[in-house]
Scaffold this active site. Structure first.
Site, short mmCIF file in Angstrom:
data_model
loop_
_atom_site.label_atom_id
_atom_site.label_comp_id
_atom_site.label_asym_id
_atom_site.label_seq_id
_atom_site.Cartn_x
_atom_site.Cartn_y
_atom_site.Cartn_z
N HIS A 72 -47.47 27.15 32.84
CA HIS A 72 -48.56 26.53 32.08
C HIS A 72 -48.12 25.17 31.54
O HIS A 72 -47.02 25.04 31.02
CB HIS A 72 -49.01 27.43 30.92
CG HIS A 72 -50.00 28.47 31.35
ND1 HIS A 72 -50.90 29.04 30.49
CD2 HIS A 72 -50.23 29.03 32.55
CE1 HIS A 72 -51.66 29.90 31.16
NE2 HIS A 72 -51.26 29.93 32.40
N TYR A 200 -55.94 29.36 21.15
CA TYR A 200 -55.69 29.87 19.80
C TYR A 200 -56.86 29.43 18.93
O TYR A 200 -57.06 28.24 18.73
CB TYR A 200 -54.40 29.26 19.23
CG TYR A 200 -53.13 29.66 19.93
CD1 TYR A 200 -52.76 29.08 21.15
CD2 TYR A 200 -52.29 30.62 19.38
CE1 TYR A 200 -51.58 29.45 21.79
CE2 TYR A 200 -51.09 30.99 20.01
CZ TYR A 200 -50.76 30.39 21.21
OH TYR A 200 -49.59 30.75 21.84
N PRO A 292 -46.24 36.43 15.83
CA PRO A 292 -46.28 36.08 17.25
C PRO A 292 -47.10 34.81 17.57
O PRO A 292 -47.12 34.36 18.70
CB PRO A 292 -46.90 37.30 17.91
CG PRO A 292 -47.30 38.22 16.85
CD PRO A 292 -46.82 37.72 15.56
N LYS A 296 -42.61 32.98 19.75
CA LYS A 296 -41.18 32.69 19.59
C LYS A 296 -40.27 33.92 19.56
O LYS A 296 -39.05 33.79 19.72
CB LYS A 296 -40.98 31.92 18.28
CG LYS A 296 -41.54 30.52 18.30
CD LYS A 296 -40.80 29.64 19.28
CE LYS A 296 -41.66 28.46 19.71
NZ LYS A 296 -41.51 28.15 21.13
N TYR A 384 -43.50 24.24 20.69
CA TYR A 384 -44.07 25.31 21.51
C TYR A 384 -43.23 25.55 22.76
O TYR A 384 -42.97 26.69 23.15
CB TYR A 384 -45.51 24.97 21.92
CG TYR A 384 -46.30 26.14 22.45
CD1 TYR A 384 -46.44 26.37 23.81
CD2 TYR A 384 -46.89 27.06 21.57
CE1 TYR A 384 -47.15 27.46 24.31
CE2 TYR A 384 -47.62 28.15 22.06
CZ TYR A 384 -47.74 28.34 23.42
OH TYR A 384 -48.45 29.43 23.91
#
Ligand code: FAS
Ligand code: PHB
Length: 389
Positions: A72, A200, A292, A296, A384
């Protein structure tokens, strides 16, 4: 029984450490409380940082990951119908791999025999002894028989509820914790993802996350009150809530189907310092927990294991104790930065029960700032994809 390193726990941390030590021809044994089927059946993380992928590449346990995993290049933040795209590949030159922790665990276990990596399953009553000496040992019960495993080092890879961290005297350690006033209800379904990237979503009704495991298998999450029971969430109620929270554009592509798995996990931020006590080294969830939101947890276990395996290999192969002496400080430096990122992304995307109108305005202002600032997007993107080791 005698070995060089006794590893407690056959989760990602214990298995990655065991493989890396055996690759360097260092003796180790993994003691696991559960059965192999139970360990392989756990549905957990879904996003691998480059650090984690590099370990699997180094071990040569990467064929399925590269064949079935999905690379991704970005993800979206959603807020009231607005989609803010974070182009992690453009901003950092890196991607993340969508490949479930379940698959990583299976690959590591399948490769264990050829590596000469021994896992003792369903061991009970694991206890650590003499951990401040150079001759620590672990006692346990296997098949009704008491046993003792002597080692030079013990690696506590036994997760948040294991015995390793509890073996450190209270006076010798310090805990840092934040428990969040909500949990995540996760649902796995054999339906195509609603979008090619993760979303998100911050919504008045609460957080939602649209993730995936493959082009045909989706993983969704919604924020629920901390005391919620999964029995009160039939599939249709979850699908309805996801459609509301993800926004019309994303929800319009949701394919509904029966849940293969549905569970509620609590959220906390937690760090135990130091990550070493004498001959005991803590790694992964045994030492720290993150919400979560930032993906990580598994990846922090991986970076701990990079530091710890390097340290132990240096010690046994080159009589170099520097890595052993600096392990805790090095690992914690990265742990705290990931704790910060996971906490901040959780605060940005979730609704807290005691949020004031001002708190909500702060979320909106931060999302506006991210939407309009490449610098703000870079800050999110570099965390990220995983900060450098
Ligand atoms: P683990 O907990 O995976 O492994 C510890 C092992 O030690 C287990 O196999 C356990 O059975 C064993 N053990 C415990 N006590 C023992 C004893 N007394 N004797 C012997 N063995 C013992 N992370 C993400 O990045 N994204 C996510 O979406 C995500 N979702 C999660 C959902 C849930 C419900 C949970 C609990 C965690 C989630 N995590 C997620 C975090 C998770 O992926 C962990 O970070 C990851 O499993 C850490 O790996 P380990 O440190 O190996 O710990
Ligand atoms: C998942 O797919 O399980 C997942 C992905 C990203 C997260 C958390 C969980 O931040």
């Amino acid at each position: 029984m005698k070995t060089q390193v006794a590893i407690i726990g056959a989760g990602p941390a214990g298995l990655m450490l065991g493989h890396l030590l055996r690759q360097a021809d260092i003796d180790c044994v993994i003691l696991e409380r559960q059965s192999r089927a139970h360990v392989e059946g756990r549905i957990r993380a879904g996003v691998l940082e480059r650090t984690t992928m590099d370990i699997l590449d180094k071990l040569g346990i990467n064929r399925r990951m590269h064949a079935e995993g999905l690379l991704h290049s970005g993800f979206c933040l959603a807020d009231g119908g607005r989609l803010i795209h974070i182009d992690i590949a453009e901003l950092t030159g890196k991607q993340v791999m969508i490949y479930g922790q379940t698959e990583v665990t299976r690959d590591l276990l399948d490769a264990a025999p050829d590596r000469g990596l021994e896992v003792l399953w369903e061991v009970e009553d694991v206890e650590l002894h003499e951990i401040t000496t150079e001759t620590p040992y672990v006692t346990f019960v296997k098949g009704g028989e008491s046993a003792r495993l002597e080692a030079h080092f013990i690696a506590g890879c036994d997760g948040f509820h294991g015995p390793s961290r509890r073996s450190v005297p209270q006076r010798a350690g310090r805990e840092f914790e934040r428990v969040y006033p909500f949990g995540w209800l996760g649902m796995l379904a054999e339906v195509p993802p609603c979008r090619h990237e993760l979303v998100y979503a911050n919504h008045a009704r609460g957080f939602a996350l649209a993730s995936m495991r493959s082009h045909s298998r989706s993983r969704y999450y919604i924020q629920v009150p901390i005391d919620e029971r999964v029995e009160d969430w039939p599939d249709e109620r979850v699908w309805d809530e996801l459609s509301l929270r993800l926004g019309a554009e994303v929800a319009g592509n949701i394919t509904r189907g029966p849940a293969l798995e549905k569970s509620i996990a609590p959220l906390r931020s937690y760090v135990f310092e130091p990550m070493r006590h004498g001959s005991l080294f803590l790694a992964g969830d045994a030492a720290h927990i993150v919400p979560p939101t930032g993906a990580k947890g598994l990846n922090l276990a991986a970076s701990d294991i990079v530091y710890l395996s390097d340290a132990m290999i240096g010690f046994f192969k080159r009589k170099d104790a520097l890595g052993i002496e600096t392990y805790s400080a090095r690992a914690l430096a990265r742990v705290w930065k990931s704790e910060r990122f996971s906490w901040s992304l959780t605060c940005l995307t979730h609704r807290f029960p005691d949020d004031s109108p001002f708190d909500r305005r702060m979320q909106v202002a931060e999302l506006d700032y991210i939407a309009s600032s490449p610098a703000a997007q870079l800050a999110i993107a570099e965390n990220y994809v995983g900060l450098p080791l």
